[in-house]
Design a protein around this motif. Structure first.
Motif, PDB file in Angstrom:
ATOM      1  N   GLY A 259     -34.506 -47.974 -25.890  1.00  0.00           N
ATOM      2  CA  GLY A 259     -33.127 -47.800 -26.544  1.00  0.00           C
ATOM      3  C   GLY A 259     -33.524 -48.448 -27.741  1.00  0.00           C
ATOM      4  N   SER A 260     -34.444 -48.957 -28.406  1.00  0.00           N
ATOM      5  CA  SER A 260     -34.535 -49.969 -28.965  1.00  0.00           C
ATOM      6  C   SER A 260     -35.528 -49.323 -30.894  1.00  0.00           C
ATOM      7  CB  SER A 260     -36.105 -51.269 -29.184  1.00  0.00           C
ATOM      8  OG  SER A 260     -35.172 -52.180 -28.173  1.00  0.00           O
ATOM      9  N   LEU A 261     -36.303 -48.303 -29.753  1.00  0.00           N
ATOM     10  CA  LEU A 261     -36.315 -47.202 -30.886  1.00  0.00           C
ATOM     11  C   LEU A 261     -35.573 -46.417 -31.286  1.00  0.00           C
ATOM     12  CD1 LEU A 261     -39.296 -46.054 -31.854  1.00  0.00           C
ATOM     13  CD2 LEU A 261     -39.491 -44.217 -30.047  1.00  0.00           C
ATOM     14  N   VAL A 262     -34.952 -45.862 -30.365  1.00  0.00           N
ATOM     15  CA  VAL A 262     -33.189 -45.004 -30.783  1.00  0.00           C
ATOM     16  C   VAL A 262     -32.849 -45.866 -31.209  1.00  0.00           C
ATOM     17  CG1 VAL A 262     -31.305 -44.043 -29.760  1.00  0.00           C
ATOM     18  CG2 VAL A 262     -33.614 -43.595 -28.796  1.00  0.00           C
ATOM     19  N   ALA A 263     -32.400 -47.133 -31.025  1.00  0.00           N
ATOM     20  CA  ALA A 263     -30.874 -47.441 -32.607  1.00  0.00           C
ATOM     21  C   ALA A 263     -32.066 -48.213 -33.691  1.00  0.00           C
ATOM     22  CB  ALA A 263     -31.091 -49.280 -31.591  1.00  0.00           C
ATOM     23  N   GLY A 264     -32.891 -47.893 -33.780  1.00  0.00           N
ATOM     24  CA  GLY A 264     -33.812 -48.158 -34.879  1.00  0.00           C
ATOM     25  C   GLY A 264     -33.709 -46.936 -36.010  1.00  0.00           C
ATOM     26  N   VAL A 265     -34.365 -45.712 -34.771  1.00  0.00           N
ATOM     27  CA  VAL A 265     -34.397 -44.584 -35.686  1.00  0.00           C
ATOM     28  C   VAL A 265     -32.656 -44.441 -36.052  1.00  0.00           C
ATOM     29  CG1 VAL A 265     -34.175 -41.544 -35.135  1.00  0.00           C
ATOM     30  CG2 VAL A 265     -36.160 -43.652 -34.394  1.00  0.00           C
ATOM     31  N   ALA A 266     -31.979 -44.391 -35.055  1.00  0.00           N
ATOM     32  CA  ALA A 266     -29.985 -43.870 -36.130  1.00  0.00           C
ATOM     33  C   ALA A 266     -29.767 -45.033 -36.360  1.00  0.00           C
ATOM     34  CB  ALA A 266     -29.440 -44.143 -34.951  1.00  0.00           C
ATOM     35  N   HIS A 267     -30.151 -45.616 -36.800  1.00  0.00           N
ATOM     36  CA  HIS A 267     -30.567 -47.139 -37.963  1.00  0.00           C
ATOM     37  C   HIS A 267     -30.227 -47.113 -39.400  1.00  0.00           C
ATOM     38  CE1 HIS A 267     -29.083 -50.752 -40.173  1.00  0.00           C
ATOM     39  NE2 HIS A 267     -31.106 -50.748 -40.794  1.00  0.00           N
ATOM     40  N   GLU A 268     -31.951 -46.221 -39.417  1.00  0.00           N
ATOM     41  CA  GLU A 268     -32.946 -45.350 -40.140  1.00  0.00           C
ATOM     42  C   GLU A 268     -32.086 -44.721 -41.053  1.00  0.00           C
ATOM     43  OE1 GLU A 268     -35.103 -47.284 -42.030  1.00  0.00           O
ATOM     44  OE2 GLU A 268     -35.405 -48.434 -40.983  1.00  0.00           O
ATOM     45  N   LEU A 269     -31.926 -43.539 -39.850  1.00  0.00           N
ATOM     46  CA  LEU A 269     -31.310 -42.415 -40.321  1.00  0.00           C
ATOM     47  C   LEU A 269     -29.812 -42.177 -41.032  1.00  0.00           C
ATOM     48  CD1 LEU A 269     -32.606 -40.084 -37.443  1.00  0.00           C
ATOM     49  CD2 LEU A 269     -33.315 -40.191 -40.042  1.00  0.00           C
ATOM     50  N   ASN A 270     -29.518 -43.278 -40.040  1.00  0.00           N
ATOM     51  CA  ASN A 270     -27.942 -43.369 -41.223  1.00  0.00           C
ATOM     52  C   ASN A 270     -27.884 -43.757 -42.691  1.00  0.00           C
ATOM     53  OD1 ASN A 270     -25.037 -43.890 -40.544  1.00  0.00           O
ATOM     54  ND2 ASN A 270     -25.478 -45.740 -41.591  1.00  0.00           N
ATOM     55  N   THR A 271     -28.383 -43.726 -43.250  1.00  0.00           N
ATOM     56  CA  THR A 271     -28.454 -44.006 -44.793  1.00  0.00           C
ATOM     57  C   THR A 271     -28.672 -42.573 -45.663  1.00  0.00           C
ATOM     58  OG1 THR A 271     -28.895 -46.364 -44.930  1.00  0.00           O
ATOM     59  CG2 THR A 271     -29.012 -44.792 -46.617  1.00  0.00           C
ATOM     60  N   PRO A 272     -29.834 -41.637 -45.255  1.00  0.00           N
ATOM     61  CA  PRO A 272     -30.338 -40.492 -46.311  1.00  0.00           C
ATOM     62  C   PRO A 272     -28.763 -39.467 -45.349  1.00  0.00           C
ATOM     63  CG  PRO A 272     -31.401 -41.240 -44.655  1.00  0.00           C
ATOM     64  CD  PRO A 272     -31.237 -42.181 -44.454  1.00  0.00           C
ATOM     65  N   ILE A 273     -28.592 -40.080 -44.244  1.00  0.00           N
ATOM     66  CA  ILE A 273     -27.386 -38.738 -43.620  1.00  0.00           C
ATOM     67  C   ILE A 273     -26.218 -38.900 -44.170  1.00  0.00           C
ATOM     68  CG2 ILE A 273     -26.883 -37.937 -41.889  1.00  0.00           C
ATOM     69  CD1 ILE A 273     -28.637 -38.245 -39.876  1.00  0.00           C
ATOM     70  N   GLY A 274     -25.496 -40.128 -44.216  1.00  0.00           N
ATOM     71  CA  GLY A 274     -24.844 -40.288 -44.915  1.00  0.00           C
ATOM     72  C   GLY A 274     -24.252 -40.499 -46.172  1.00  0.00           C
ATOM     73  N   ASN A 275     -25.150 -39.979 -46.893  1.00  0.00           N
ATOM     74  CA  ASN A 275     -25.420 -40.117 -48.617  1.00  0.00           C
ATOM     75  C   ASN A 275     -25.193 -38.514 -48.663  1.00  0.00           C
ATOM     76  OD1 ASN A 275     -25.660 -42.854 -49.235  1.00  0.00           O
ATOM     77  ND2 ASN A 275     -28.224 -42.184 -49.275  1.00  0.00           N
ATOM     78  N   SER A 276     -26.097 -37.602 -47.852  1.00  0.00           N
ATOM     79  CA  SER A 276     -26.401 -36.485 -47.587  1.00  0.00           C
ATOM     80  C   SER A 276     -24.515 -35.961 -48.119  1.00  0.00           C
ATOM     81  CB  SER A 276     -27.194 -35.628 -46.722  1.00  0.00           C
ATOM     82  OG  SER A 276     -28.365 -36.475 -47.202  1.00  0.00           O
ATOM     83  N   LEU A 277     -23.979 -36.265 -46.368  1.00  0.00           N
ATOM     84  CA  LEU A 277     -23.150 -36.443 -46.064  1.00  0.00           C
ATOM     85  C   LEU A 277     -21.841 -35.951 -47.280  1.00  0.00           C
ATOM     86  CD1 LEU A 277     -20.376 -34.759 -43.863  1.00  0.00           C
ATOM     87  CD2 LEU A 277     -20.139 -37.324 -43.470  1.00  0.00           C
ATOM     88  N   ILE A 278     -22.088 -37.565 -47.957  1.00  0.00           N
ATOM     89  CA  ILE A 278     -21.295 -38.083 -48.948  1.00  0.00           C
ATOM     90  C   ILE A 278     -21.655 -36.355 -49.840  1.00  0.00           C
ATOM     91  CG2 ILE A 278     -20.705 -39.196 -50.932  1.00  0.00           C
ATOM     92  CD1 ILE A 278     -21.302 -41.765 -49.289  1.00  0.00           C
ATOM     93  N   ALA A 279     -22.659 -36.325 -50.809  1.00  0.00           N
ATOM     94  CA  ALA A 279     -22.630 -35.398 -51.711  1.00  0.00           C
ATOM     95  C   ALA A 279     -22.337 -34.547 -51.419  1.00  0.00           C
ATOM     96  CB  ALA A 279     -24.177 -35.288 -51.490  1.00  0.00           C
ATOM     97  N   ALA A 280     -22.870 -34.044 -50.216  1.00  0.00           N
ATOM     98  CA  ALA A 280     -22.614 -32.682 -49.555  1.00  0.00           C
ATOM     99  C   ALA A 280     -20.510 -32.917 -49.612  1.00  0.00           C
ATOM    100  CB  ALA A 280     -22.214 -32.182 -48.352  1.00  0.00           C
ATOM    101  N   THR A 281     -19.339 -33.274 -49.413  1.00  0.00           N
ATOM    102  CA  THR A 281     -18.274 -33.904 -48.997  1.00  0.00           C
ATOM    103  C   THR A 281     -17.849 -33.419 -51.352  1.00  0.00           C
ATOM    104  OG1 THR A 281     -18.183 -35.061 -47.521  1.00  0.00           O
ATOM    105  CG2 THR A 281     -15.951 -34.884 -48.811  1.00  0.00           C
ATOM    106  N   THR A 282     -18.462 -34.249 -51.689  1.00  0.00           N
ATOM    107  CA  THR A 282     -17.805 -34.370 -52.779  1.00  0.00           C
ATOM    108  C   THR A 282     -18.419 -32.883 -53.510  1.00  0.00           C
ATOM    109  OG1 THR A 282     -18.946 -36.412 -53.592  1.00  0.00           O
ATOM    110  CG2 THR A 282     -18.847 -35.157 -55.399  1.00  0.00           C
ATOM    111  N   LEU A 283     -19.480 -32.131 -53.310  1.00  0.00           N
ATOM    112  CA  LEU A 283     -19.903 -31.236 -54.231  1.00  0.00           C
ATOM    113  C   LEU A 283     -19.444 -29.728 -53.586  1.00  0.00           C
ATOM    114  CD1 LEU A 283     -21.643 -29.207 -55.231  1.00  0.00           C
ATOM    115  CD2 LEU A 283     -23.500 -28.770 -53.263  1.00  0.00           C
ATOM    116  N   MET A 284     -18.100 -29.346 -52.253  1.00  0.00           N
ATOM    117  CA  MET A 284     -17.782 -29.321 -51.364  1.00  0.00           C
ATOM    118  C   MET A 284     -16.066 -29.447 -52.731  1.00  0.00           C
ATOM    119  SD  MET A 284     -16.676 -26.560 -50.031  1.00  0.00           S
ATOM    120  CE  MET A 284     -17.951 -26.605 -48.029  1.00  0.00           C
ATOM    121  N   ASP A 285     -15.942 -30.607 -52.545  1.00  0.00           N
ATOM    122  CA  ASP A 285     -14.380 -30.327 -53.115  1.00  0.00           C
ATOM    123  C   ASP A 285     -14.146 -30.471 -54.675  1.00  0.00           C
ATOM    124  OD1 ASP A 285     -13.510 -32.199 -51.567  1.00  0.00           O
ATOM    125  OD2 ASP A 285     -13.845 -33.861 -52.486  1.00  0.00           O
ATOM    126  N   SER A 286     -15.394 -30.542 -55.236  1.00  0.00           N
ATOM    127  CA  SER A 286     -15.246 -29.723 -56.166  1.00  0.00           C
ATOM    128  C   SER A 286     -15.738 -28.553 -57.104  1.00  0.00           C
ATOM    129  CB  SER A 286     -16.608 -30.128 -57.422  1.00  0.00           C
ATOM    130  OG  SER A 286     -17.058 -32.132 -57.562  1.00  0.00           O
TER     131      SER A 286
END
Length: 206
Positions: A104-131
């Motif tokens: 459970g701790s490992l899964v939580a750690g993986v989710a936490h670490e992946l949250n930043t790059p995936i979140g940044n990717s989602l923002i970049a993709a959304t911005t690119l789509m809007d443009s």
């Protein structure tokens, strides 16, 4: 009455033996006071001309205390074995619970670490789509050189952000995967120290 205290030599009741050898037997006997005693009989038989046992002589010993102690010891041994088995099962449950907690701790750690790059990717993709939608809407009206250049700059920046963050997410996943394999295996493997340090640093970078 065949009750005895300690050890004594006595004449035993006559019975038929299967062979003419000395006897050594232990048996239970019901006494007049309705108590049950364990007795040990050792001796030899005397036979008539026909081979029939006519008399038995030997030693009769009351071994009730010994037998009682052996029975109690056997009971205690069974109780001890049951307690050990219970402890073993409890230990297995504890180990399983610890593994689940670690997972459970490992899964939580993986989710936490992946949250930043995936979140940044989602923002970049959304911005690119809007443009892209904005530039597509203005395409029919005619695009100026500056509008196209601005879009291309935004598209390149967004693509670089997507690529960088997706690579980081992939590196994190591979790093966690290798850590999980190493922790779950007792086999040794050759590795590059610099690579391992880099993998650990990847999980620590903001």
């Amino acid at each position: 009455d065949i009750g005895v205290t300690g050890v004594q030599t006595c004449a035993l009741p006559i019975y038929t033996l299967d062979n003419h050898k000395d006897f050594d037997i232990e048996y239970r006997s019901l006494w007049p006071d309705e108590s049950i005693h364990w007795l040990s009989a050792k001796g030899r038989g005397f036979y008539d001309a026909t081979g029939k046992a006519v008399r038995l002589e030997g030693v009769l010993q009351d071994i009730t205390e010994r037998e009682t102690a052996e029975i109690e010891l056997a009971q205690h041994s069974r109780e001890l074995e049951a307690a050990i088995e219970t402890l073993r099962k409890d230990r297995e449950k504890l180990v399983t619970a610890e593994k689940m907690a670690a997972l459970g701790s490992l899964v939580a750690g993986v989710a936490h670490e992946l949250n930043t790059p995936i979140g940044n990717s989602l923002i970049a993709a959304t911005t690119l789509m809007d443009s892209t939608r904005a530039i597509a809407g203005k395409y029919a009206q005619g695009l100026s050189r500056s509008m196209l250049e601005n879009y291309l700059v935004d598209a390149i920046d967004g693509s670089l952000i997507l690529e960088r963050n997706l690579h980081r997410a992939a590196d994190l996943i591979n790093s966690f995967k290798q850590i999980a394999i190493d922790q779950g295996s007792t086999e040794t493997r050759r590795f590059s120290l610099s690579t391992v340090v880099a993998e650990v640093l990847v999980t620590l970078w903001p």
